[in-house]
Design an enzyme around this catalytic site. Structure first.
Site, PDB file in Angstrom:
ATOM      1  N   ASP A 201      -4.302  -6.554  12.826  1.00  0.00           N
ATOM      2  CA  ASP A 201      -3.993  -5.155  12.869  1.00  0.00           C
ATOM      3  C   ASP A 201      -3.970  -4.497  11.363  1.00  0.00           C
ATOM      4  O   ASP A 201      -2.758  -4.757  11.155  1.00  0.00           O
ATOM      5  CB  ASP A 201      -3.013  -4.640  13.624  1.00  0.00           C
ATOM      6  CG  ASP A 201      -3.350  -4.958  15.307  1.00  0.00           C
ATOM      7  OD1 ASP A 201      -4.516  -5.065  15.597  1.00  0.00           O
ATOM      8  OD2 ASP A 201      -2.148  -5.587  15.770  1.00  0.00           O
ATOM      9  N   LEU A 202      -4.999  -3.937  10.548  1.00  0.00           N
ATOM     10  CA  LEU A 202      -4.869  -3.495   9.383  1.00  0.00           C
ATOM     11  C   LEU A 202      -3.790  -2.682   9.166  1.00  0.00           C
ATOM     12  O   LEU A 202      -3.682  -1.707   9.868  1.00  0.00           O
ATOM     13  CB  LEU A 202      -6.378  -2.766   9.108  1.00  0.00           C
ATOM     14  CG  LEU A 202      -6.425  -2.424   7.566  1.00  0.00           C
ATOM     15  CD1 LEU A 202      -6.665  -3.547   6.670  1.00  0.00           C
ATOM     16  CD2 LEU A 202      -7.734  -1.518   7.495  1.00  0.00           C
ATOM     17  N   ASP A 203      -3.035  -3.051   8.181  1.00  0.00           N
ATOM     18  CA  ASP A 203      -1.938  -2.439   7.508  1.00  0.00           C
ATOM     19  C   ASP A 203      -0.798  -1.895   8.684  1.00  0.00           C
ATOM     20  O   ASP A 203       0.025  -1.123   8.315  1.00  0.00           O
ATOM     21  CB  ASP A 203      -2.299  -1.123   7.044  1.00  0.00           C
ATOM     22  CG  ASP A 203      -3.331  -1.195   5.804  1.00  0.00           C
ATOM     23  OD1 ASP A 203      -2.888  -2.142   4.986  1.00  0.00           O
ATOM     24  OD2 ASP A 203      -4.145  -0.481   5.433  1.00  0.00           O
ATOM     25  N   GLU A 204      -0.741  -2.784   9.772  1.00  0.00           N
ATOM     26  CA  GLU A 204       0.314  -2.391  10.655  1.00  0.00           C
ATOM     27  C   GLU A 204       0.977  -3.837  11.030  1.00  0.00           C
ATOM     28  O   GLU A 204       2.019  -3.882  12.016  1.00  0.00           O
ATOM     29  CB  GLU A 204      -0.363  -1.988  11.839  1.00  0.00           C
ATOM     30  CG  GLU A 204      -1.209  -0.849  12.169  1.00  0.00           C
ATOM     31  CD  GLU A 204      -1.821  -0.430  13.465  1.00  0.00           C
ATOM     32  OE1 GLU A 204      -1.387  -1.159  14.228  1.00  0.00           O
ATOM     33  OE2 GLU A 204      -2.458   0.407  13.410  1.00  0.00           O
TER      34      GLU A 204
ATOM     35  N   HIS B  34       0.833  -1.168   0.235  1.00  0.00           N
ATOM     36  CA  HIS B  34      -0.030  -0.012  -0.044  1.00  0.00           C
ATOM     37  C   HIS B  34       0.824   1.244  -0.070  1.00  0.00           C
ATOM     38  O   HIS B  34       2.126   1.222   0.222  1.00  0.00           O
ATOM     39  CB  HIS B  34      -0.795   0.219   1.161  1.00  0.00           C
ATOM     40  CG  HIS B  34      -0.225  -0.058   2.593  1.00  0.00           C
ATOM     41  ND1 HIS B  34       0.232   1.060   2.944  1.00  0.00           N
ATOM     42  CD2 HIS B  34      -0.232  -0.989   3.589  1.00  0.00           C
ATOM     43  CE1 HIS B  34       0.749   0.688   4.244  1.00  0.00           C
ATOM     44  NE2 HIS B  34       0.634  -0.499   4.610  1.00  0.00           N
TER      45      HIS B  34
END
Length: 294
Positions: A224-227, A190
């Protein structure tokens, strides 16, 4: 003479390098490339060696002998044959730049993987995938059928023997259950504006704020989204003279490059997860070489 890779991780201790190098020497192996790192914060030691067995010993023979040496210890190790291509499932939605880039790198041998399936929640890239003689699966995802859709995705992963899932701009959030089942085996890409520019049109938001650097981040997927632990990042500089459309185009390029580098590091066993971060060793000689030019 087969060339092999040995990966090792364990709590920090004295003598581990001597143990490994002595074992390989006594087994008639010649080390060609070696990387190591001690993560004192997480009390972990990591090592990756590329070597050749001058006595022609197989991976299985070396593994059995090494297990006898480290019996009773908390050393985690694996011997890998770089000639065995990792089986990969690619998932994509409606942005195709990363998918097309990966297909090209795969076709010329710059990314030595075995693409066993491409999954999408849209039909946009069916023809592209089928023209590469690869299996294409369209699995629609809605709020109502999300669990069934993921079950079908996991069935494909299981039946193809896939070892890695690549989210090549797949615009659906994976469930916690799927993230846990494939922990350390799902790679996402992303833009690097997070957490500043969330939601729709992040490049337009960045343009409106006069951002001077566009970046991309590739990481392992967690609940944990995008982490998840970051594998690879890069940036490209922009100026006031660029338009919002320029930001998008430049962003596509850096996203494609960063994702490919992250996959390259993973399939060559150069990435180790250490807590919430990664240790990424440099490539061994000849790992970037392509089989063909086009």
């Amino acid at each position: 003479m087969p060339q092999l890779i040995l990966t090792v991780s364990c709590p920090v201790r004295t003598g581990i390098v001597a143990t490994i190098s002595s074992f390989l020497a006594q087994a008639g192996c010649n080390i060609h490339d070696s990387s190591q790192f001690t993560d004192l914060q997480n009390d972990r030691f990591f090592m990756r060696l590329s070597f050749m067995s001058e006595q022609g010993k197989t991976r299985e023979e070396l593994d059995q002998a090494f297990r006898a040496v480290i019996e009773g210890s908390d050393i985690v190790h694996a011997f890998h044959d770089p000639c065995e291509k990792m089986k990969v499932v690619i998932m994509v939605s409606r942005f195709g730049h990363c998918l097309n880039d990966l297909l090209y790198r795969w076709r010329i041998g710059a990314l030595p993987i075995d693409i066993v399936a491409v999954i999408s929640n849209h039909m946009d890239y069916q023809k592209v995938v089928v023209n590469h003689d690869l299996p294409f699966h369209c699995i629609k995802v809605t709020k109502e059928n999300k669990a069934e859709a993921e079950a079908e995705q996991m069935r494909i992963v299981r039946e193809t023997g896939a070892e890695l899932i690549v989210l090549a701009r797949y615009m659906q959030v994976l469930s916690d259950e799927m993230c846990q089942k494939m922990s350390g085996r799902i790679i996402n890409i992303h833009h690097s504006f997070l957490p500043s520019f969330k939601g729709a049109n992040p490049y337009k938001q960045a343009f409106d704020r006069g951002v001077k650097l566009i970046g991309a981040t590739s990481h392992y997927v967690t609940a944990d989204l995008d982490e998840g632990p970051i594998i690879e990042q890069d940036t490209v500089r922009v100026t006031h003279a660029q338009s919002a459309g320029d930001y998008v185009s430049l962003g596509r390029d850096v996203e494609s490059q960063v994702l490919a580098r992250a996959i390259h590091a993973h399939i060559h066993r150069r990435v180790f997860i250490s807590g919430d971060k990664t240790v990424v060793f440099p490539a061994s000689p000849n790992e970037y070489a392509s089989e063909r030019m086009g």
